[in-house]
Every structure is written in C-alpha cells, then in structure tokens.
Scaffold this motif. Structure first.
Motif, PDB file in Angstrom:
ATOM      1  N   ALA A   9      28.156 -23.527  13.249  1.00 55.40           N
ATOM      2  CA  ALA A   9      29.012 -23.471  12.060  1.00 55.40           C
ATOM      3  C   ALA A   9      30.450 -23.137  12.442  1.00 55.40           C
ATOM      4  N   LYS A  10      31.344 -23.483  11.537  1.00 53.91           N
ATOM      5  CA  LYS A  10      32.770 -23.198  11.736  1.00 53.91           C
ATOM      6  C   LYS A  10      33.209 -22.173  10.701  1.00 53.91           C
ATOM      7  N   LEU A  11      33.882 -21.130  11.158  1.00 56.25           N
ATOM      8  CA  LEU A  11      34.390 -20.087  10.264  1.00 56.25           C
ATOM      9  C   LEU A  11      35.890 -20.264  10.082  1.00 56.25           C
ATOM     10  N   THR A  12      36.292 -20.469   8.855  1.00 53.20           N
ATOM     11  CA  THR A  12      37.713 -20.576   8.534  1.00 53.20           C
ATOM     12  C   THR A  12      38.152 -19.271   7.874  1.00 53.20           C
ATOM     13  N   ALA A  13      38.977 -18.507   8.589  1.00 54.81           N
ATOM     14  CA  ALA A  13      39.419 -17.201   8.098  1.00 54.81           C
ATOM     15  C   ALA A  13      40.756 -16.860   8.733  1.00 54.81           C
ATOM     16  N   PRO A  14      41.509 -15.938   8.144  1.00 55.47           N
ATOM     17  CA  PRO A  14      42.760 -15.507   8.792  1.00 55.47           C
ATOM     18  C   PRO A  14      42.485 -14.987  10.203  1.00 55.47           C
ATOM     19  N   VAL A  15      43.400 -15.257  11.115  1.00 52.36           N
ATOM     20  CA  VAL A  15      43.225 -14.803  12.491  1.00 52.36           C
ATOM     21  C   VAL A  15      43.101 -13.280  12.527  1.00 52.36           C
ATOM     22  N   THR A  16      43.993 -12.608  11.862  1.00 55.11           N
ATOM     23  CA  THR A  16      43.943 -11.149  11.728  1.00 55.11           C
ATOM     24  C   THR A  16      44.340 -10.773  10.302  1.00 55.11           C
ATOM     25  N   THR A  17      43.867  -9.634   9.885  1.00 58.24           N
ATOM     26  CA  THR A  17      44.220  -9.111   8.560  1.00 58.24           C
ATOM     27  C   THR A  17      44.673  -7.674   8.711  1.00 58.24           C
ATOM     28  N   HIS A  18      45.886  -7.391   8.272  1.00 57.17           N
ATOM     29  CA  HIS A  18      46.462  -6.045   8.374  1.00 57.17           C
ATOM     30  C   HIS A  18      46.177  -5.276   7.082  1.00 57.17           C
ATOM     31  N   ILE A  19      45.558  -4.094   7.225  1.00 56.67           N
ATOM     32  CA  ILE A  19      45.240  -3.269   6.059  1.00 56.67           C
ATOM     33  C   ILE A  19      45.796  -1.874   6.288  1.00 56.67           C
ATOM     34  N   ALA A  20      46.584  -1.399   5.337  1.00 56.45           N
ATOM     35  CA  ALA A  20      47.164  -0.055   5.445  1.00 56.45           C
ATOM     36  C   ALA A  20      46.075   1.002   5.285  1.00 56.45           C
ATOM     37  N   GLY A  21      46.353   2.204   5.775  1.00 60.75           N
ATOM     38  CA  GLY A  21      45.391   3.290   5.681  1.00 60.75           C
ATOM     39  C   GLY A  21      45.028   3.611   4.240  1.00 60.75           C
ATOM     40  N   GLY A  22      43.733   3.610   3.953  1.00 61.27           N
ATOM     41  CA  GLY A  22      43.263   3.910   2.609  1.00 61.27           C
ATOM     42  C   GLY A  22      43.334   2.758   1.639  1.00 61.27           C
ATOM     43  N   ASP A  23      43.798   1.586   2.084  1.00 63.42           N
ATOM     44  CA  ASP A  23      43.946   0.440   1.181  1.00 63.42           C
ATOM     45  C   ASP A  23      42.764  -0.512   1.296  1.00 63.42           C
ATOM     46  N   MET A  24      42.716  -1.454   0.362  1.00 62.91           N
ATOM     47  CA  MET A  24      41.688  -2.486   0.330  1.00 62.91           C
ATOM     48  C   MET A  24      42.351  -3.843   0.381  1.00 62.91           C
ATOM     49  N   ALA A  25      41.683  -4.791   1.046  1.00 54.96           N
ATOM     50  CA  ALA A  25      42.197  -6.162   1.123  1.00 54.96           C
ATOM     51  C   ALA A  25      41.066  -7.136   0.851  1.00 54.96           C
ATOM     52  N   LEU A  26      41.393  -8.258   0.214  1.00 57.23           N
ATOM     53  CA  LEU A  26      40.439  -9.336  -0.032  1.00 57.23           C
ATOM     54  C   LEU A  26      40.724 -10.452   0.964  1.00 57.23           C
ATOM     55  N   ILE A  27      39.733 -10.788   1.769  1.00 53.42           N
ATOM     56  CA  ILE A  27      39.891 -11.803   2.818  1.00 53.42           C
ATOM     57  C   ILE A  27      39.080 -13.031   2.434  1.00 53.42           C
ATOM     58  N   PRO A  28      39.741 -14.147   2.106  1.00 48.20           N
ATOM     59  CA  PRO A  28      38.996 -15.377   1.784  1.00 48.20           C
ATOM     60  C   PRO A  28      38.540 -16.064   3.079  1.00 48.20           C
ATOM     61  N   VAL A  29      37.275 -16.401   3.150  1.00 47.53           N
ATOM     62  CA  VAL A  29      36.740 -17.104   4.324  1.00 47.53           C
ATOM     63  C   VAL A  29      35.867 -18.252   3.851  1.00 47.53           C
ATOM     64  N   VAL A  63      37.537 -11.197  11.736  1.00 46.73           N
ATOM     65  CA  VAL A  63      36.243 -11.522  11.138  1.00 46.73           C
ATOM     66  C   VAL A  63      35.523 -12.512  12.040  1.00 46.73           C
ATOM     67  N   SER A  64      34.242 -12.271  12.310  1.00 44.67           N
ATOM     68  CA  SER A  64      33.421 -13.188  13.100  1.00 44.67           C
ATOM     69  C   SER A  64      32.120 -13.466  12.368  1.00 44.67           C
ATOM     70  N   LEU A  65      31.450 -14.537  12.771  1.00 37.68           N
ATOM     71  CA  LEU A  65      30.242 -14.994  12.075  1.00 37.68           C
ATOM     72  C   LEU A  65      29.065 -15.034  13.033  1.00 37.68           C
ATOM     73  N   LYS A  66      27.905 -14.649  12.555  1.00 39.52           N
ATOM     74  CA  LYS A  66      26.667 -14.748  13.320  1.00 39.52           C
ATOM     75  C   LYS A  66      25.591 -15.368  12.430  1.00 39.52           C
ATOM     76  N   GLY A  67      24.663 -16.072  13.071  1.00 38.13           N
ATOM     77  CA  GLY A  67      23.536 -16.639  12.327  1.00 38.13           C
ATOM     78  C   GLY A  67      23.546 -18.138  12.231  1.00 38.13           C
ATOM     79  N   LEU A  68      24.722 -18.778  12.376  1.00 42.46           N
ATOM     80  CA  LEU A  68      24.847 -20.232  12.368  1.00 42.46           C
ATOM     81  C   LEU A  68      25.594 -20.659  13.630  1.00 42.46           C
ATOM     82  N   PRO A  69      24.873 -21.011  14.696  1.00 40.68           N
ATOM     83  CA  PRO A  69      25.522 -21.291  15.986  1.00 40.68           C
ATOM     84  C   PRO A  69      26.551 -22.415  15.935  1.00 40.68           C
TER      85      PRO A  69
END
Length: 460
Positions: free
Chosen positions: A401-421, A393-399
């Motif tokens: 600003a700091k984005l706090t998010a998981p480095v990577t998120t693994h999602i299985a095929g056809g699945d859904m994941a909730l990523i808190p940022v 996940v990356s952020l644009k619009g706030l040069p």
C-alpha cells in the motif's frame, strides 16, 4: 433511707459551654510541632504556583484549555485515571494513620484546623488573652472595642482574600492573576471564585471554627470504625488524676484525698473544640495535644510527674502491651504502598502522546482514476509534553500500500493537530473486504515518544 439529691446534680452537662469558644494560647512540645508544620504547609501552599519549570509555571491546572501541567508533564482529561489513584492513596493513607494515631490529620494538617488556629493567633494579638477577649466581648461598644474588632476582621479578610488568590493561582498563571489583580482587570468569573473562596475561608476559620469539625465534617462521625484498642489517642489518666481538686503548691494531695489533677481547667480552655478530655474519649476530640501541653505545664509547676494527659492506647491505659503490627494497620499500610507503586508505574509507562483515527463514515473507500482503492483518514494527535515536537506517520499491515501523508507535522506543546492521510492499495492484492492496519505516529526528536493506533482498510 432517703437520699438528698439536688436538682442541678441531675442535669447532664454538655461537652462544652454554650456560645463561642475562647481558645487560650498555649506553648509546648506539641504546639511547637503543630505551629512549625502549619507554617511549612501554608508556605508550601502559597509558593508552589511560583515554582518555575522550563520557563513555565511548574504546576498549573488550566481548565480553560483542559491541560494540567505538572513539572513538565501535561495531563489531559483522558489521563484523569490518575485522580482515582491519588484518591485511593489518600483514602487508605488516612485509614492507616487514623488506625495508628487517631485523628492526628485533624489536629495537625487539616486546612480547617491550620486556618482556624491562625485566625485565633491573630485574635490573640489584636484583642488580647483569653480573659481579655471575654471581657472585651461583654463590654459596651466604644471606640476601643470598635477599633480592635475592625482591625481583627480586616486582617481576617486580608488573609482570606490572600488564601483564595493563592488557591486560584493553581488554575490561572500566578503572574497573570496578580498582575490583573493590581491593575483591576480581573474577569467576572475570576472575581466570583476568588471572593467565594475568600468568603468560605473567612466564615469557616473566623466563625464556624470547631463546628466544622464537630458538626459538618463527616470524618469525625465515621472515624470510630477505624479505631481499635491499640489506636493512640489523647487520654486522661483518671486513676492518677482523681479525685481532682484545687490546692496550693505546697499541699500534700494524699492528705487531702486528692489525685494529681488540680482542676485548673486549662485543658478545656486550650481545646479548639471546647471539650473536657477528662470526661473520656469524645468524637469531637481532634487529637491535637494542646491539652497535653497545658497539663504538663501545670504538673511542672506543682512538681508532679508529667503526662497526666498523654497519647496512649486503650490497652496501654489498662496496663497491657500495645501491638503496633496488628493485621488492620499492616493491611492499610500494604494497600497504600501497593497503590502508590501502581500509580508510579502507570505514570512512568504513560505515553506523552495521544492519538485517534477518524474515518469518514459516509465514504469508507473510493476508487481513483487508476482503479486503485483509496481510504481517507484523519489522525487526531495530541502532544502531551510541554515542548514543541515534530511527528512522522508510518503504516503497517498493507505491504504494497501507499501512504499519502505530510512528511512531518509540527505540534506545539500541549496542542492538538489533525493530520489528513490517505492509504491507497490495489484491490486485487487484498484478501477480504476489511483488512486490519496500523498507523504509527513517532516523534523525530525522541523515538520513545510514539503511539500505534489500529484501524481497518476497506475495499469494494
């Protein structure tokens, strides 16, 4: 002057006899086309769920998980716009074919017709020819009649259950469905749908038959609005055939004042709808051409020219030239192609990822112990492919600003994941109380799989 008119001559005869229709089995050019096409369509229908793709069933419409997998692509309810494209293509393709060739869909590719003729084929093999079936139905119930009727209905039921099970294999993995069937572990819901579809197949193809085409099917009612004087339909050449009458093969019809129609009635006996094509165009006619094969067989036996009954337009029947490139048919064809091209472009441009930004509406922002403004978000990400992917996940619009998010998120095929940022920024560096920002979710394995979602950053 008095006319001696008999009472029976004043009765208008129905288009077919009352009671069941005993269809005579017929061989010929059009019957061969229909039979080969029918076998191809039935085998395709049965075998498609067994086609593997990347270790999975190639086509699986899983309503339980709301995932519809088609050769490596996973479609979700959000993608159901493609159904609108498919229905529009089907509708305009049907208009195009009907305007050009009449009801050939009904005669050659309609499932009702294919299964009806298959059931008739079984009936012919078990109970005998048309005359034998009529005689059998009129005879008293004895062991021979009971055995034949039992065998016929047993085969019909087997075909119906097999058809329903093959249909359910599009919605339940085929291997799982058949394994549970042989081990008697079907769920109540699965059993309900299989036996419901089996009952409908058994009733429609075995008993209702032509009534589905002549009474229940709406297509037979509104088809006439698509016909014009250049539409190819099954027609009888009354100028050549009348006066009809029986004769011996060596008789000269001209000396007897007869036309080429020998009044053998085979065109009626082979008709699945039970109509007499010699009475003119009727909405019950499904344009199957069986009467053409039957009539040509008779014409060949008598040494007459073939095609007393044939496919031709009203203009051709009147001796005029038919126009294959008329505005109506060109328009239907052009619209069909245009919608198909649009659907293909939409499918190729479809992004195999879906995402949405969820905010906590009770706390749009908060100020941390450093005096910086924080905005929490939850990114709902759906992997619409059939293989596992890792996203960043990356952020644009706030040069600044700091984005706090998981480095990577693994999602299985056809699945859904909730990523808190969380997005953190210094309020003094921001102009305005609501600043537009963008989150970009991108696959590490394939940079083309990415999506950008708009949101806002709030401050006090």
């Amino acid at each position: 002057m008095k006319f001696d008119i008999k009472e029976e001559d004043m009765i208008i005869k129905p288009y077919k006899q009352e009671g069941p229709i005993y269809v005579r089995e017929q061989k010929g050019f059009f019957q061969k086309i229909r039979r080969n096409l029918g076998w191809f369509l039935m085998l395709t229908f049965v075998l498609i769920p067994w086609i593997p793709y990347n270790g999975q069933q190639a086509i699986l419409l899983d309503f339980g998980t709301q995932q519809f997998k088609i050769f490596g692509a996973t479609f979700l309810p959000q993608d159901f716009m493609i159904l609108a494209w498919i229905f529009m293509v089907g509708a305009f393709a049907l208009f195009f074919v009907t305007t050009w060739l009449g009801r050939v869909w009904c005669g050659y590719t309609c499932p009702q017709t294919i299964w009806m003729l298959m059931f008739t084929w079984v009936e012919h093999r078990v109970e005998g020819t048309r005359n034998q079936r009529i005689k059998l139905d009129k005879s008293d119930w004895d062991s021979k009649k009971i055995a034949k009727k039992t065998a016929k209905h047993a085969i019909w039921l087997f075909i119906s259950v097999f058809t329903a099970t093959s249909f359910m294999a599009y919605f339940i993995p085929a291997k799982e469905l058949y394994l549970d069937m042989f081990t008697l572990q079907w769920s109540g819901l699965t059993s309900f749908w299989v036996f419901l579809f089996a009952f409908c197949t058994y009733g429609n193809a075995g008993f209702l038959r032509e009534k589905m085409c002549t009474v229940a099917c709406p297509y037979s009612r509104f088809q006439s609005v698509m016909f014009d004087k250049d539409t190819l339909v099954v027609t009888y050449d009354s100028g050549r055939g009348e006066n009809r009458g029986r004769r011996k093969r060596k008789d000269d019809p001209k000396q007897k004042g007869l036309g080429d129609c020998v009044d053998c009635n085979l065109c009626v006996e082979v008709c699945p709808a039970g109509i007499d094509i010699r009475n003119g165009l009727q909405y019950e006619c499904i344009n199957c051409g069986l009467c053409i094969d039957a009539c040509n067989e008779t014409m060949n036996k008598f040494g007459y020219q073939p095609d007393l009954i044939k496919y031709q337009s009203e203009h051709q029947q009147a001796g005029k030239k038919s126009n294959p490139f008329r505005l109506k048919i060109v328009g239907y064809g052009a619209i069909t192609v245009l919608i198909m091209v649009t659907m293909v472009i939409w499918a190729f441009n479809r992004t195999p990822i879906e995402a949405s930004v969820i905010r906590d509406r009770n706390a749009l922002y908060r100020v941390n112990y450093e005096g910086l403004v924080e905005n929490p978000y939850t990114l709902s990400v759906i992997n619409k492919t059939q293989h596992d992917l890792t996203y960043t996940v990356s952020l644009k619009g706030l040069p600044n600003a700091k984005l706090t998010a998981p480095v990577t998120t693994h999602i299985a095929g056809g699945d859904m994941a909730l990523i808190p940022v969380t997005v953190t920024a210094d309020g003094y560096d921001l102009k305005g109380k609501r600043i537009p920002i963008q989150f970009t979710i991108e696959s590490q394995q394939d940079a083309t799989i990415s999506i950008t979602k708009d949101s806002y950053f709030y401050k006090n």
